[in-house]
Scaffold this motif. Structure first.
Motif, short mmCIF file in Angstrom:
data_model
loop_
_atom_site.label_atom_id
_atom_site.label_comp_id
_atom_site.label_asym_id
_atom_site.label_seq_id
_atom_site.Cartn_x
_atom_site.Cartn_y
_atom_site.Cartn_z
N MET A 103 0.78 -1.14 0.36
CA MET A 103 -0.24 0.22 0.14
C MET A 103 1.07 1.69 -0.14
O MET A 103 0.43 2.55 -0.12
N GLY A 104 2.18 1.26 -0.07
CA GLY A 104 2.75 2.33 0.11
C GLY A 104 3.08 2.89 -1.14
O GLY A 104 3.48 5.01 -0.91
N GLY A 105 1.90 3.08 -2.34
CA GLY A 105 2.38 3.93 -3.18
C GLY A 105 0.61 5.07 -3.39
O GLY A 105 0.57 5.95 -4.34
N MET A 106 -0.45 4.61 -1.70
CA MET A 106 -1.19 5.30 -1.96
C MET A 106 -1.04 6.17 -1.05
O MET A 106 -0.92 6.51 0.19
N THR A 107 -0.51 7.51 -1.55
CA THR A 107 0.56 8.71 -0.61
C THR A 107 -0.66 9.89 -0.53
O THR A 107 -0.08 11.26 0.12
N TYR A 108 -2.13 9.77 -1.27
CA TYR A 108 -2.43 11.24 -0.95
C TYR A 108 -3.11 11.53 0.15
O TYR A 108 -3.61 10.61 0.93
N HIS A 109 -2.70 12.73 0.94
CA HIS A 109 -3.71 13.45 1.89
C HIS A 109 -3.70 14.76 1.86
O HIS A 109 -3.76 15.39 1.40
N HIS A 110 -4.65 15.59 2.95
CA HIS A 110 -4.68 17.15 2.82
C HIS A 110 -5.30 16.59 4.16
O HIS A 110 -5.69 15.96 4.42
N GLU A 111 -5.09 18.05 4.79
CA GLU A 111 -6.11 18.48 6.63
C GLU A 111 -6.84 19.61 6.50
O GLU A 111 -6.95 20.66 5.66
N ASP A 112 -7.84 20.23 7.74
CA ASP A 112 -8.34 20.98 7.87
C ASP A 112 -7.44 21.39 9.65
O ASP A 112 -5.85 20.43 10.07
N GLU A 113 -7.85 21.87 9.73
CA GLU A 113 -7.68 22.42 11.56
C GLU A 113 -7.83 21.07 11.97
O GLU A 113 -6.96 21.25 13.79
N LYS A 114 -8.39 20.53 12.78
CA LYS A 114 -8.50 19.23 13.77
C LYS A 114 -9.00 18.28 12.99
O LYS A 114 -8.34 16.97 13.76
N PHE B 33 -6.53 15.12 9.68
CA PHE B 33 -5.83 14.70 8.64
C PHE B 33 -6.76 13.64 8.02
O PHE B 33 -6.47 12.52 8.79
N MET B 34 -6.59 14.16 6.63
CA MET B 34 -7.38 12.51 6.11
C MET B 34 -6.07 11.85 4.83
O MET B 34 -5.59 13.13 4.38
N THR B 35 -5.78 10.70 5.46
CA THR B 35 -4.98 10.45 4.49
C THR B 35 -5.12 9.13 3.79
O THR B 35 -5.94 8.11 4.42
N GLN B 36 -4.57 8.87 2.77
CA GLN B 36 -4.67 7.02 2.25
C GLN B 36 -3.35 6.38 3.00
O GLN B 36 -2.33 6.86 3.97
N PRO B 37 -3.24 5.39 3.09
CA PRO B 37 -2.57 4.49 4.36
C PRO B 37 -1.27 4.06 3.59
O PRO B 37 0.05 4.37 5.40
N GLY B 38 -0.73 4.57 2.72
CA GLY B 38 0.76 5.16 1.87
C GLY B 38 1.65 5.86 2.87
O GLY B 38 2.79 6.09 2.97
N VAL B 39 0.72 7.07 3.75
CA VAL B 39 1.73 7.55 3.79
C VAL B 39 2.10 7.98 5.34
O VAL B 39 1.69 6.72 6.22
N LYS B 40 4.00 7.92 5.17
CA LYS B 40 4.79 7.67 6.66
C LYS B 40 4.24 9.06 7.44
O LYS B 40 4.09 9.30 7.19
N TYR B 41 4.08 8.25 9.11
CA TYR B 41 4.49 9.11 10.15
C TYR B 41 5.72 10.04 10.16
O TYR B 41 7.51 9.70 9.84
N PHE B 42 5.54 11.94 10.11
CA PHE B 42 6.78 12.25 10.24
C PHE B 42 8.27 12.18 8.58
O PHE B 42 8.89 12.57 8.62
N ASP B 43 6.93 11.53 7.81
CA ASP B 43 7.74 11.72 6.12
C ASP B 43 8.41 13.29 6.27
O ASP B 43 7.80 14.38 6.23
N GLU B 44 9.36 13.36 5.34
CA GLU B 44 9.55 14.87 4.97
C GLU B 44 9.01 15.59 4.82
O GLU B 44 7.59 15.20 3.31
N GLY B 45 8.50 17.24 5.02
CA GLY B 45 7.20 17.65 4.67
C GLY B 45 5.36 17.53 5.23
O GLY B 45 4.96 18.17 4.75
N MET B 46 5.86 16.41 6.23
CA MET B 46 4.83 16.01 6.65
C MET B 46 4.89 16.97 8.01
O MET B 46 5.79 18.02 8.56
N THR B 47 3.41 17.53 7.98
CA THR B 47 3.32 18.68 9.25
C THR B 47 2.08 18.10 10.44
O THR B 47 1.97 19.05 11.03
N PHE B 48 1.99 16.82 10.20
CA PHE B 48 1.04 16.27 10.82
C PHE B 48 0.84 16.24 12.51
O PHE B 48 1.92 14.90 12.33
N ASN B 49 0.56 16.53 12.97
CA ASN B 49 0.82 16.24 14.61
C ASN B 49 0.34 14.96 15.08
O ASN B 49 -1.13 16.10 15.33
#
Length: 255
Positions: free
Chosen positions: A90-101, A103-119
């Protein structure tokens, strides 16, 4: 099966080295589970929810087992294809977006990946090894931050998954637990909406105890009294002095 997969347009590999790599995880680190082994017939690389549906449909038609895979940091055998079949990387599914509260993500997104701001409210102790959000949700349960926020599934507002019949299902509220910690057996997660952690100036503190009983008592008191602690770890003073130079020990303690 190969002919049907080719018709779907979903990328896959039967290269022995690729298949062997994707058929393993960190289960070998456990003396109790290190005997587990298996090898898939091929590895599929979906890029979208539609791709996942196509692969599931082929697997149903051909009566072939399916095993979803994130970064392969699982250590309880969840990624090992004991009966062969198809591994869904599932590593190729990396689309994500977010709002103030959230984080909507596909399963391939990594925690604290480069450029990530998801807390993240909770993240796995092996996050530096490239653990994916989907892999942790389907294969994990706790992690750093669980002392304050409880299990990982309590942080999910909604989940989309492809169920074992090849149908896309949307889960909300308590129903998200159907997909959590199930290793993909109830469905293959294609999207997750996670609540964010508020930004705070958390201060790391080290406490020394004279005995394990004292340490456990403090931990229980902290839980019962709901001390404002984000995360707590009990660390043995007998940890080998050269553990930092040993990759398998670093992974075991999550560094």
């Amino acid at each position: 099966m190969l002919k049907k997969l080719m018709k779907t347009g979903v990328s896959f590999s039967t290269d022995p080295e690729v298949v062997a790599e994707k058929s393993s995880d960190l289960t070998r680190m456990s003396p109790e589970l290190s005997h587990l082994s298996g090898k898939a017939d091929l590895v599929a690389f979906p890029k979208s929810e539609e791709d996942v549906v196509k692969v599931v449909e082929v697997a149903l038609e051909e009566h072939v087992p399916l095993v979803p895979r994130g970064a392969g940091r699982n250590n309880i055998g969840g990624v090992i294809p004991m009966k062969g079949g198809i591994i869904l990387d599932m590593g190729g599914m990396t689309y994500h977006h977010e709002d103030e509260k959230r984080f909507m993500t596909q399963p391939g997104v990594k925690y604290f990946d480069e450029g990530m701001t998801f807390n993240a409210r909770i993240y796995p102790s092996t996050f530096r090894d490239g653990v994916t959000i989907g892999g942790n949700f389907e294969g994990g349960c706790g992690g750093i931050g669980a002392f304050r926020y409880n299990r990982v599934w309590w942080q999910a507002e909604s989940v989309r998954m492809v169920n074992p019949k090849g149908k896309v299902v949307s889960l909300t509220a308590d129903d998200v637990k159907v997909a959590a910690h199930a290793e993909g057996t109830t469905g293959i997660v294609t999207e997750i909406s996670l609540l964010k952690k508020e930004w705070a100036n958390d201060v790391p503190v080290t406490l020394k105890f004279e005995s394990i009983d004292d340490a456990v008592k403090f931990s229980l008191d902290a839980y019962d009294e709901y001390y404002p602690i984000y995360h707590m770890t009990l660390r043995s003073p007998r940890l080998p002095p050269r553990w930092r130079e040993r990759p398998e020990l670093r992974r075991a303690v999550g560094l």
